[in-house]
Motif scaffolding. Structure first.
Motif, short mmCIF file in Angstrom:
data_model
loop_
_atom_site.label_atom_id
_atom_site.label_comp_id
_atom_site.label_asym_id
_atom_site.label_seq_id
_atom_site.Cartn_x
_atom_site.Cartn_y
_atom_site.Cartn_z
N ARG A 1 -24.75 58.94 -3.61
CA ARG A 1 -24.18 57.61 -3.92
C ARG A 1 -24.54 57.32 -5.26
N ILE B 1 -22.94 59.84 -7.79
CA ILE B 1 -21.59 59.83 -8.02
C ILE B 1 -21.32 58.41 -9.01
N ASP B 2 -22.07 57.30 -8.51
CA ASP B 2 -22.01 56.07 -9.36
C ASP B 2 -22.23 56.14 -10.80
N THR C 1 -19.34 58.27 -12.45
CA THR C 1 -18.11 57.33 -12.76
C THR C 1 -18.28 56.25 -13.64
N ARG D 1 -17.65 54.35 -2.46
CA ARG D 1 -17.12 54.97 -3.70
C ARG D 1 -15.74 54.35 -4.06
N TYR D 2 -14.90 54.50 -2.77
CA TYR D 2 -13.50 53.92 -2.92
C TYR D 2 -13.50 52.56 -3.36
N ARG E 1 -15.52 50.66 -4.86
CA ARG E 1 -15.74 50.68 -6.35
C ARG E 1 -14.92 50.97 -7.26
N LEU E 2 -14.23 52.11 -6.85
CA LEU E 2 -13.38 52.78 -7.96
C LEU E 2 -11.74 52.07 -7.77
N ILE F 1 -9.16 58.91 -5.37
CA ILE F 1 -9.98 59.87 -4.93
C ILE F 1 -9.30 60.90 -3.96
#
Length: 102
Positions: free
Chosen positions: A29, A32-33, A36, A65-66, A68-69, A76
């Motif tokens: 987590r 990846i954060d 990104t 992540r989905y 957040r993005l 994704i």
């Protein structure tokens, strides 16, 4: 857990190697954060070809992540999940919000 990555234009490619579970979830987590957050992205590719195991913690990491993005318009794409991981992703419904690369 080993994480490899490279950036190609507005695409970030991340490869997960090992197991994505309660023990490694926060590491994945955070990694990846930070990747990104640093980049202006259109797509995040997550290569799962060397991910040997994933449990509900992994599903939570992906959905987080989905969330957040998505507001940033980042798509994704999940690539090459192993058979066991693919089964977990399919049963959890992740493929309804994330694309599985063919």
């Amino acid at each position: 857990m080993k994480i490899e990555h490279y950036k190609n234009s507005s695409e970030l490619h991340v490869k997960l190697c090992g197991e994505l579970d309660e023990l490694t979830g926060s590491y994945v987590r955070t990694a990846i954060d930070s990747l990104t957050d640093e980049n202006d992205l259109k797509r995040l590719y997550i290569d799962m070809s060397e991910l040997s195991f994933m449990d509900s913690t992994g599903i939570g990491v992906l959905i987080g992540r989905y969330k957040r993005l998505k507001p940033r318009g980042v798509q994704i794409i999940l690539q090459a999940p192993t058979q066991a991981v693919d089964r977990v992703l399919g049963l959890s419904g992740v493929y309804t919000i994330m694309t599985k690369a063919v």
